[in-house]
Design a protein around this motif. Structure first.
Motif, PDB file in Angstrom:
ATOM      1  N   ALA B 237      42.124 -12.584  27.553  1.00 27.93           N
ATOM      2  CA  ALA B 237      40.847 -12.989  27.393  1.00 27.93           C
ATOM      3  C   ALA B 237      40.503 -14.130  26.825  1.00 27.93           C
ATOM      4  O   ALA B 237      39.767 -14.969  26.938  1.00 27.93           O
ATOM      5  CB  ALA B 237      40.019 -11.792  26.787  1.00 27.93           C
ATOM      6  N   THR B 239      42.661 -16.473  26.261  1.00 29.12           N
ATOM      7  CA  THR B 239      43.181 -17.775  26.892  1.00 29.12           C
ATOM      8  C   THR B 239      42.236 -18.242  27.865  1.00 29.12           C
ATOM      9  O   THR B 239      41.952 -19.396  27.942  1.00 29.12           O
ATOM     10  CB  THR B 239      44.544 -17.432  27.513  1.00 29.12           C
ATOM     11  OG1 THR B 239      45.536 -16.796  26.612  1.00 29.12           O
ATOM     12  CG2 THR B 239      45.175 -18.502  28.300  1.00 29.12           C
ATOM     13  N   LEU B 240      41.659 -17.244  28.755  1.00 28.42           N
ATOM     14  CA  LEU B 240      40.639 -17.760  29.474  1.00 28.42           C
ATOM     15  C   LEU B 240      39.438 -18.397  29.060  1.00 28.42           C
ATOM     16  O   LEU B 240      38.850 -19.146  29.571  1.00 28.42           O
ATOM     17  CB  LEU B 240      40.318 -16.564  30.558  1.00 28.42           C
ATOM     18  CG  LEU B 240      41.312 -16.128  31.607  1.00 28.42           C
ATOM     19  CD1 LEU B 240      41.145 -14.619  32.133  1.00 28.42           C
ATOM     20  CD2 LEU B 240      41.576 -16.845  32.525  1.00 28.42           C
ATOM     21  N   LEU B 241      38.988 -17.748  28.038  1.00 30.38           N
ATOM     22  CA  LEU B 241      37.683 -18.218  27.364  1.00 30.38           C
ATOM     23  C   LEU B 241      38.174 -19.662  26.849  1.00 30.38           C
ATOM     24  O   LEU B 241      37.112 -20.587  27.164  1.00 30.38           O
ATOM     25  CB  LEU B 241      37.370 -17.117  26.161  1.00 30.38           C
ATOM     26  CG  LEU B 241      35.975 -17.644  25.631  1.00 30.38           C
ATOM     27  CD1 LEU B 241      34.782 -17.288  26.575  1.00 30.38           C
ATOM     28  CD2 LEU B 241      35.737 -16.718  24.275  1.00 30.38           C
ATOM     29  N   LEU B 297      36.783 -17.800  37.146  1.00 33.58           N
ATOM     30  CA  LEU B 297      37.508 -17.534  35.619  1.00 33.58           C
ATOM     31  C   LEU B 297      36.726 -16.806  34.795  1.00 33.58           C
ATOM     32  O   LEU B 297      37.309 -15.785  34.022  1.00 33.58           O
ATOM     33  CB  LEU B 297      37.538 -19.141  35.346  1.00 33.58           C
ATOM     34  CG  LEU B 297      38.753 -19.903  35.775  1.00 33.58           C
ATOM     35  CD1 LEU B 297      38.792 -21.371  34.952  1.00 33.58           C
ATOM     36  CD2 LEU B 297      40.192 -19.294  35.245  1.00 33.58           C
ATOM     37  N   ALA B 298      35.397 -17.325  34.805  1.00 34.68           N
ATOM     38  CA  ALA B 298      34.543 -16.559  33.618  1.00 34.68           C
ATOM     39  C   ALA B 298      34.717 -14.946  33.825  1.00 34.68           C
ATOM     40  O   ALA B 298      34.701 -14.057  33.054  1.00 34.68           O
ATOM     41  CB  ALA B 298      33.297 -16.955  33.533  1.00 34.68           C
ATOM     42  N   GLN B 301      37.507 -13.432  32.804  1.00 35.60           N
ATOM     43  CA  GLN B 301      37.439 -13.397  31.379  1.00 35.60           C
ATOM     44  C   GLN B 301      36.850 -12.084  30.777  1.00 35.60           C
ATOM     45  O   GLN B 301      37.320 -11.326  30.185  1.00 35.60           O
ATOM     46  CB  GLN B 301      36.963 -14.749  30.916  1.00 35.60           C
ATOM     47  CG  GLN B 301      37.142 -14.808  29.196  1.00 35.60           C
ATOM     48  CD  GLN B 301      36.227 -14.225  28.377  1.00 35.60           C
ATOM     49  OE1 GLN B 301      34.893 -13.960  28.777  1.00 35.60           O
ATOM     50  NE2 GLN B 301      36.473 -13.727  27.295  1.00 35.60           N
ATOM     51  N   ARG B 302      35.858 -11.790  31.498  1.00 35.24           N
ATOM     52  CA  ARG B 302      34.830 -10.867  31.322  1.00 35.24           C
ATOM     53  C   ARG B 302      35.527  -9.420  31.413  1.00 35.24           C
ATOM     54  O   ARG B 302      35.541  -8.497  30.866  1.00 35.24           O
ATOM     55  CB  ARG B 302      33.570 -11.049  32.147  1.00 35.24           C
ATOM     56  CG  ARG B 302      32.400  -9.936  31.631  1.00 35.24           C
ATOM     57  CD  ARG B 302      31.234 -10.398  32.639  1.00 35.24           C
ATOM     58  NE  ARG B 302      30.064  -9.252  32.363  1.00 35.24           N
ATOM     59  CZ  ARG B 302      29.494  -9.160  31.492  1.00 35.24           C
ATOM     60  NH1 ARG B 302      29.364 -10.165  30.619  1.00 35.24           N
ATOM     61  NH2 ARG B 302      28.635  -8.197  31.405  1.00 35.24           N
ATOM     62  N   ALA B 304      38.771  -9.093  31.578  1.00 35.77           N
ATOM     63  CA  ALA B 304      40.026  -8.929  30.743  1.00 35.77           C
ATOM     64  C   ALA B 304      39.160  -8.236  29.380  1.00 35.77           C
ATOM     65  O   ALA B 304      40.237  -7.407  28.811  1.00 35.77           O
ATOM     66  CB  ALA B 304      40.482 -10.308  30.398  1.00 35.77           C
ATOM     67  N   MET B 611      34.369 -11.853  22.214  1.00 32.80           N
ATOM     68  CA  MET B 611      35.586 -11.285  22.376  1.00 32.80           C
ATOM     69  C   MET B 611      35.055  -9.692  22.036  1.00 32.80           C
ATOM     70  O   MET B 611      35.641  -8.622  22.552  1.00 32.80           O
ATOM     71  CB  MET B 611      36.546 -11.598  21.598  1.00 32.80           C
ATOM     72  CG  MET B 611      37.450 -12.830  22.077  1.00 32.80           C
ATOM     73  SD  MET B 611      38.400 -12.159  23.459  1.00 32.80           S
ATOM     74  CE  MET B 611      39.657 -11.398  22.683  1.00 32.80           C
TER      75      MET B 611
END
Lengths: 391, 627
Positions: B237, B239-241, B297-298, B301-302, B304, B611
Motif C-alpha cells: 500500500a 509503495t503504491l501510494l 493504481l489508486a 492501493q485502496r 491493499a 494508510m
C-alpha cells in the motif's frame, strides 16, 4: 460510597411514586403505543405497547437484534419513530400520527450509555455539571447540586479529576451522576452492568437500586443478559424479533413463561418427552419416548387445550430436581429413572450427564451424595414446578 | 486520539448474529435517498467533472473556450507523435525502478526505526518527516547546486582529488536519468514511505517475531519469513501510494529532465501547452491515456489498505522491547542511517542556503564570493511582493475552505445514515488518483468552457478551488480518522443532557476534534503553499504564487535568486510542519492519561493518514466507544 448522614432536602420525600387514585396502582410514567420502526424494509421494532410505571425499574430484555436498543433510542429521541406514539405522563415525546417529534434535549430524559460517554476533555465535575449548564442554572447553584450528587454517588473525592483518569466503574458512576443531577423524568440505561467485572456488577446493581429508591426516578434499561434483567428490574419485557413477548415481574416470567421463546430464553431447562394420559380432572404425563417408560409426573399444571394422548415435553428447571439413588422396583410417581453417564467435579457441586429414556441431559447436584458413572438413579420432580408444553 | 479513555473492558470480538448484521446494515443506510443523492452529486461535481471533461475534450479538436468540434485528430496526432510514446516510456522507466528502490530503502529504514534499539532512530524519523515537508522544488534546487556537472559543489570537491586528471565537468551529473531518480528518492519516495511504514511496523505485535525465534529461526530468518510477509500489505500500500504521489511532482522532471530532452508525461503535457501555439488537444489526449492507469493504481492501493487481514494490530504492542542489534553493530548501522539523513536532507538544504548568499553559485574562487544582494534583489522585486500576498491568500483561504469542505464530507461519510455514503467516500478520494498536472488541465477546460471564465481562469479563486480539490483525498482521510475516534455517543449524551445540536457540537464534538482539525488545516496549508503542478497551468501574472515564481526563477537559470526563494518557502513549510508537531504534541498531552503518554512519545502526527484510516468506516462507527 455511603449516604451522608442527612439526606439533602431536594432528594428527600420521593421514596415512593404517586399513586393512581382509581386503581391504587402506581401511575404510568411512560407509555409506548403501537411504536414501530423500520429501516428500509427491515422492521426493527414492530407495533410494541409498553407501560412503565412511575418510580419502577423496568427492563427490556432480549437477544441481539430483537429491537430493544432501537426502542431505547426511540424513547431517547435518537431515532425516529415510523408509527405509534411515545408519551411521558401526558406529554407526547413522539407521535408519528401527528408528526410530533421532540428532540432529545427537550425530552428531559437522562441516559447512561453502554460506553458511558463520559467526555474525556472535561473533569468529573464538569461532566456532571454539563446538564445544569445547558439548563442555564446559575454557577453557585450548579456547584451546590453537583457536589450534592457527587456525594450521593460517592464521587466527592474525584470531582476535579480529568475524566480520562477514571476506571470503568468510576466512569459509570460519573455517567450516573450526570444523568441524575437534573431530576429527569426517566433514566435510560443501556446495558448498565455489562462492562463491569463480577464484583463491581453486584456493587453497581445495589447502587442503582438504592438511587432508584432514594430519588424515586423511573428507570428503563435494556440488556441481553437475563441475570442483569432479573436481578435489577422490578418488571421486565422480553422482546424478540421486534415484538414484545411477555411483560411482568421477573418471577412471573421465569416461572410462568407464556411463550416458547420466553421459556427458552430465561434460565436453563431440561426437557423430557412424554405422553399425556388420564382424565381431564387429573392428568399425568407418562415419560419416555417410544416403548420405554421412565416414570410419570402426576398433577402438573397442564394447558387446557391439550388432550389425552398428546405428545408433550416436560420442562424442568435443573435447580428444581433432585438426583437420588434408584430404589428397587418401579420408580415412584414423580420420579424418573435415569442412568449416570459421566460426572464432573466442580468444587461446589457435581455435574452429571444423565441418560433419561434415551436422551442425554445435563444436571448438577450437591456434592453431599456422589453418583458414579453407570449408577442407576432417579430424578425427583416437583410437579408444581414442572412445565408441560406441547411438543 | 486513540484511547482517550482507558479501556473499560475487553470487547468480546464475536461475529454479530445475522439479524443484528441485517439491522445494522439497514440502519446504516436508512437516511434520505434524495439528500444522499444530492450530496453525492455535489462531491462528484468537483472531483469527477474535471476528469470527465479531460477525457471528453481529448476528442475536442478546438481550443478551450472556442466552440467545440469533435474528432479523433488529437488522438491521431498524439499517437503519431513520437514524443508521446517516449514520455510514456520515460514515466515508466523512471517510476518503476525508483519505487522499487524506495521500497527497499524505506522498509529497511522503517524497520530499523520502529523495531530496533538503534540510537537516534526518532531523530532520523523527524529528519525524513522534514524532507517530506520541504517542497520538492527546493530540494531539487539544492541537488542542482550540489551536483551540477560544471559548478556543483560536490563535483568541485571530487575534482580536487588528485589523480582524476584535469576534468572540468562531472563526474556526477544531476541532469540525468539517475539524477532524477536520486532526487525523487530523497525528496518524495522514501520520506513518504517511511512516514507510512513506521507506524505500521510499530503496530505489529512483537510476539509474532518472538514466536518465530522461539521456534528456532535466526533474526534474519525471522525478518525474511515473518516480519516482511506480515507487513506485505502495508508495504504494498505504501509503495503504491508513494508511486501515485511521486507522479504528482512534476517539477523534478521539469528542472532535471527537460533540459536534456528527457520528458515524462507531465512535463510533456506542460511543454506542449507552453509551446506556441499551445497544443491543447494533443496534451489532453496524452493526459487521458494516463487517467485510467492512475485510477487503477489508486484502486489497487485502496484495496491493499483495505485488506487488513494481517494480524499486526495488537492492543498493547507499543511497549515491546526493541530488537537488540548488538553493541557495535547498532552504532555502525546508526552511522549509516545518520549519514543518509545528513546527505539527503542537510546537504541540499545547506546548498540552497549557501547558494542564496553566493555572488555566483559554485564560484568560490571569486575575490568576494559571498553577498546578500540576491536577498535584497528579491525583496525589491515587485513580483515577489505580489507572490507572497497571493501565496498567503491562497494558503489561508484554501485552508479554511478546504478544512470546512473536508470536514463536512468526512462527517457525512462517518456519521450520516445516507445510503450514498460509500459513494461519497469514493468520490472524495478520487483526487488521490489524479496528478496535479491532469487536474489542472481538466480544470482549465472547465474554467475556460464556462461563463465564469473571467472569475476562475487566472484568478486566485480558480487556484483555490483547484488546490482544495487536489488535497481532498488526504484531507478527508485525515478527518475521517479523527471523527471515527470520537464516539457518536459522546455528542448524543450531550443532546440528552439538554444541549441543542449546536451546543452539543460546540461543547463536545469540536473541542475533541479541535487538534485533529488544526492538524488537517496545517497539512492543507502546506500542500496549498508548496504545490506546483496543480496551479502551474491555472495561474497567471495576477495570481502567481511563490511556488510558481520559484519555478520560473529555477527554469530561467537565476539559481541564486531561486535559492533565496527556495529557502523562504522551505522555512514557511517547515515552520508550518513544526506547528503541526506542536499541536500533535499538545494533543497527546491533553488527551492521554499519564501512563500512556510513553506510548506515542515524540511520534509526529502522520501527514498521510490514508494508510491507517483508509479502511472501512462501517465496522467501527456504530460500536466504537469513547475509549
Amino acid at each position: 460510597m455511603s449516604m451522608r448522614a442527612t439526606t439533602p432536602d431536594r432528594l428527600a420525600g420521593r421514596i415512593t411514586g404517586p399513586v393512581d387514585e382509581a386503581s391504587g396502582e402506581p401511575a404510568v410514567q411512560l407509555r409506548l403505543s403501537g411504536v414501530t420502526r423500520k429501516f428500509n424494509d427491515v422492521v426493527a421494532v414492530d407495533q410494541i405497547d409498553l407501560d412503565v410505571k412511575r418510580g419502577e425499574i423496568f427492563a427490556l430484555l432480549g437477544p441481539s437484534g430483537c429491537g430493544k436498543s432501537t426502542s431505547l433510542r426511540m424513547i431517547a429521541g435518537l431515532e425516529k419513530i415510523d408509527q405509534g406514539s411515545i408519551l411521558m405522563r401526558d406529554r407526547a415525546l413522539a407521535d408519528a400520527g401527528r408528526g410530533t417529534f421532540l428532540p432529545s434535549e427537550k425530552r428531559n430524559i437522562a441516559m447512561v450509555f453502554q460506553s458511558y460517554a463520559v467526555w474525556p476533555h472535561m473533569t468529573v465535575a464538569q461532566n456532571v455539571g454539563f446538564p445544569l449548564r445547558m439548563r442555564r442554572v446559575k454557577r453557585a447553584e450548579r456547584r451546590r447540586r453537583v457536589e450534592e450528587i457527587l456525594a450521593v454517588t460517592g464521587l466527592e473525592a474525584l470531582a476535579d479529576r480529568p475524566a480520562t483518569l477514571l476506571s470503568g466503574g468510576q466512569q459509570q458512576r460519573v455517567a450516573l451522576a450526570r444523568a441524575l443531577v437534573y431530576t429527569p423524568d426517566l433514566l435510560l440505561l443501556d446495558e448498565p452492568l455489562s462492562n463491569l467485572d463480577a464484583k463491581l456488577r453486584i456493587q453497581m446493581r445495589r447502587e442503582i437500586r438504592r438511587l432508584n429508591r432514594e430519588l424515586g426516578i423511573t428507570m428503563l434499561f435494556v440488556t441481553h443478559d437475563q441475570d442483569e434483567a432479573l436481578s435489577l428490574a422490578d418488571r421486565l419485557a422480553v422482546m424478540n424479533k421486534g415484538k414484545v413477548e411477555q411483560v411482568g415481574r421477573p418471577m412471573d416470567l421465569y416461572e410462568h413463561p407464556k411463550t416458547a421463546f420466553v421459556r427458552d430464553f430465561l434460565g436453563r431447562l431440561v426437557v423430557v418427552e412424554g405422553v399425556l394420559a388420564g382424565d381431564p380432572a387429573r392428568r399425568r404425563v407418562l415419560l419416555g419416548s417410544g416403548g420405554e417408560r421412565a416414570g410419570e409426573v402426576v398433577g402438573p399444571d397442564i394447558p387446557a387445550e391439550l388432550a389425552d394422548g398428546d405428545a408433550v415435553g416436560v420442562y424442568l428447571r435443573p435447580e428444581d430436581v433432585d438426583i437420588k439413588p434408584a430404589g428397587p422396583g418401579e420408580p415412584a410417581p414423580n420420579q424418573v429413572a435415569a442412568r449416570v453417564l459421566s460426572s464432573v467435579y466442580l468444587g461446589d457441586s457435581f455435574e452429571y450427564v444423565l441418560d433419561i429414556a434415551g436422551s442425554n441431559v445435563l444436571l448438577s447436584a450437591p456434592r453431599r451424595v456422589v453418583h458414579q458413572p453407570g449408577d442407576a438413579v432417579v430424578v425427583e420432580v416437583d410437579p408444581q414446578r414442572a412445565m408441560v408444553w406441547p411438543l | 486520539m486513540s484511547g482517550v479513555l482507558p479501556p473499560v473492558a475487553p470487547d468480546a470480538v464475536e461475529p454479530l448474529p445475522g439479524p443484528v448484521r441485517r439491522l445494522v446494515k439497514a440502519r446504516r443506510s436508512s437516511g434520505s435517498r434524495v439528500t444522499g443523492t444530492v450530496v453525492l452529486l455535489l462531491v462528484a461535481a468537483v472531483t469527477v467533472v474535471p476528469i470527465t471533461l479531460l477525457l471528453l475534450n481529448s476528442l475536442n479538436v478546438a481550443d478551450p473556450g472556442d466552440p467545440a468540434a469533435y474528432g479523433l485528430d488529437n488522438w491521431r496526432q498524439a499517437f503519431a507523435n513520437g514524443a508521446m510514446w517516449e514520455s510514456a516510456w520515460n514515466t515508466l522507466r523512471l517510476g518503476v525502478p525508483r519505487v522499487l528502490l524506495g521500497m527497499v530503502i524505506a522498509t529497511v529504514i522503517s524497520w530499523l526505526i520502529a523495531r530496533t534499539d538503534i540510537p537516534g532512530g526518532k531523530v532520523i524519523e523527524v529528519f525524513l518527516w522534514f524532507s517530506f515537508f520541504i517542497p520538492s522544488l527546493s530540494m531539487t534546487l539544492g541537488w542542482i547546486l550540489l551536483l551540477d556537472p560544471a559548478n556543483g559543489v560536490v563535483n568541485q570537491v571530487i575534482r580536487t582529488v588528485p589523480g582524476l586528471g584535469d576534468i572540468t565537468q562531472g563526474p556526477l551529473n544531476i541532469y540525468s536519468y539517475w539524477g532524477i531518480i536520486w532526487t525523487h528518492l530523497t525528496a518524495t519516495t522514501v520520506p513518504i514511505m517511511v512516514i507510512l511504514l513506521v507506524p505500521a511496523f510499530r503496530r505489529m505485535s512483537r510476539s509474532m517475531e518472538e514466536a518465530a525465534q522461539i521456534s528456532g529461526a535466526s533474526r534474519l530468518r525471522t525478518l525474511v519469513s515473518i516480519t516482511v510477509p506480515m507487513m506485505r500489505p502495508a508495504i504494498i500500500a505504501a509503495t503504491l501510494l508513494s508511486f501515485v504521489y511521486s507522479l504528482k511532482t512534476f517539477e523534478i522532471e521539469l528542472l532535471l529532465g527537460t533540459p536534456i530532452g528527457l520528458n515524462v508525461y507531465s512535463t510533456q503535457i506542460y511543454n506542449w501547452l507552453q509551446s506556441s501555439p499551445p497544443q491543447f488537444g494533443t496534451a489532453t489526449a496524452l493526459g487521458s491515456v494516463f487517467i485510467p492507469i492512475l485510477i487503477m493504481l489508486a484502486i489497487m492501493q485502496r484495496f491493499a489498505v483495505r485488506s487488513r487481514s494481517y494480524v499486526t494490530v495488537g492492543a498493547h504492542t507499543y511497549n515491546d522491547e526493541p530488537i537488540r542489534l548488538g553493541r557495535i553493530r547498532r552504532w555502525v548501522i546508526a552511522g549509516v542511517l545518520w549519514l543518509y539523513a545528513v546527505i539527503t536532507v542537510v546537504l541540499p538544504l545547506g546548498a540552497i542556503v549557501l547558494g542564496s548568499f553566493m555572488r555566483r553559485f559554485g564560484f568560490f574562487q571569486l575575490t568576494n564570493p559571498f553577498t546578500t544582494e540576491h536577498w535584497s534583489a528579491l525583496f525589491h522585486d515587485n513580483l515577489f511582493a505580489s507572490s507572497v500576498r497571493n501565496t498567503l491568500v491562497i494558503g489561508l483561504i484554501a485552508t479554511l475552505v478546504g478544512v470546512l469542505v473536508y470536514f463536512v464530507i468526512s462527517f457525512v461519510i462517518v456519521r450520516s445514515e445516507l445510503p450514498t455514503r460509500g459513494g461519497v467516500d469514493v468520490m472524495a478520494w478520487l483526487p488521490a488518483a489524479v496528478p496535479g498536472m491532469l487536474l489542472g488541465l481538466g480544470l482549465l477546460w472547465v474554467y475556460l468552457g464556462t461563463p465564469l471564465r473571467t472569475v476562475l481562469y487566472g484568478n486566485l479563486f480558480g487556484l483555490i478551488i483547484a488546490l482544495v480539490i487536489s488535497h481532498m483525498a488526504t484531507g478527508t482521510q485525515q478527518l475521517k480518522a479523527a471523527i471515527l475516534q470520537v464516539s457518536p455517543d459522546l455528542d448524543r449524551a450531550a443532546r440528552i443532557c439538554g444541549a441543542t445540536p449546536v451546543r452539543a457540537y460546540t461543547y463536545v464534538l469540536f473541542p475533541l476534534l479541535g487538534p485533529s482539525v488544526a492538524a488537517a488545516g496545517v497539512l492543507t496549508f502546506h500542500s496549498a503553499v508548496s504545490d506546483v503542478s496543480t496551479v502551474v497551468l491555472l495561474s497567471s501574472n495576477d495570481s502567481r504564487p511563490l511556488s510558481i515564481l520559484l519555478l520560473e526563477y529555477s527554469t530561467s537559470g537565476v539559481l541564486e535568486q531561486a535559492s533565496v526563494l527556495g529557502v523562504l518557502i522551505s522555512a514557511l513549510t517547515v515552520g508550518v510542519a513544526l506547528l503541526s508537531r506542536a499541536l500533535g504534541g499538545r494533543r497527546l498531552r491533553a488527551s492521554k492519561p499519564g501512563r500512556r503518554i510513553r506510548v506515542t512519545r515524540g511520534t509526529p502526527p502522520s501527514p498521510l493518514p490514508a494508510m491507517k484510516a483508509g479502511a472501512s468506516s462501517e465496522d467501527s462507527s456504530l460500536t466504537r466507544t469513547g475509549s
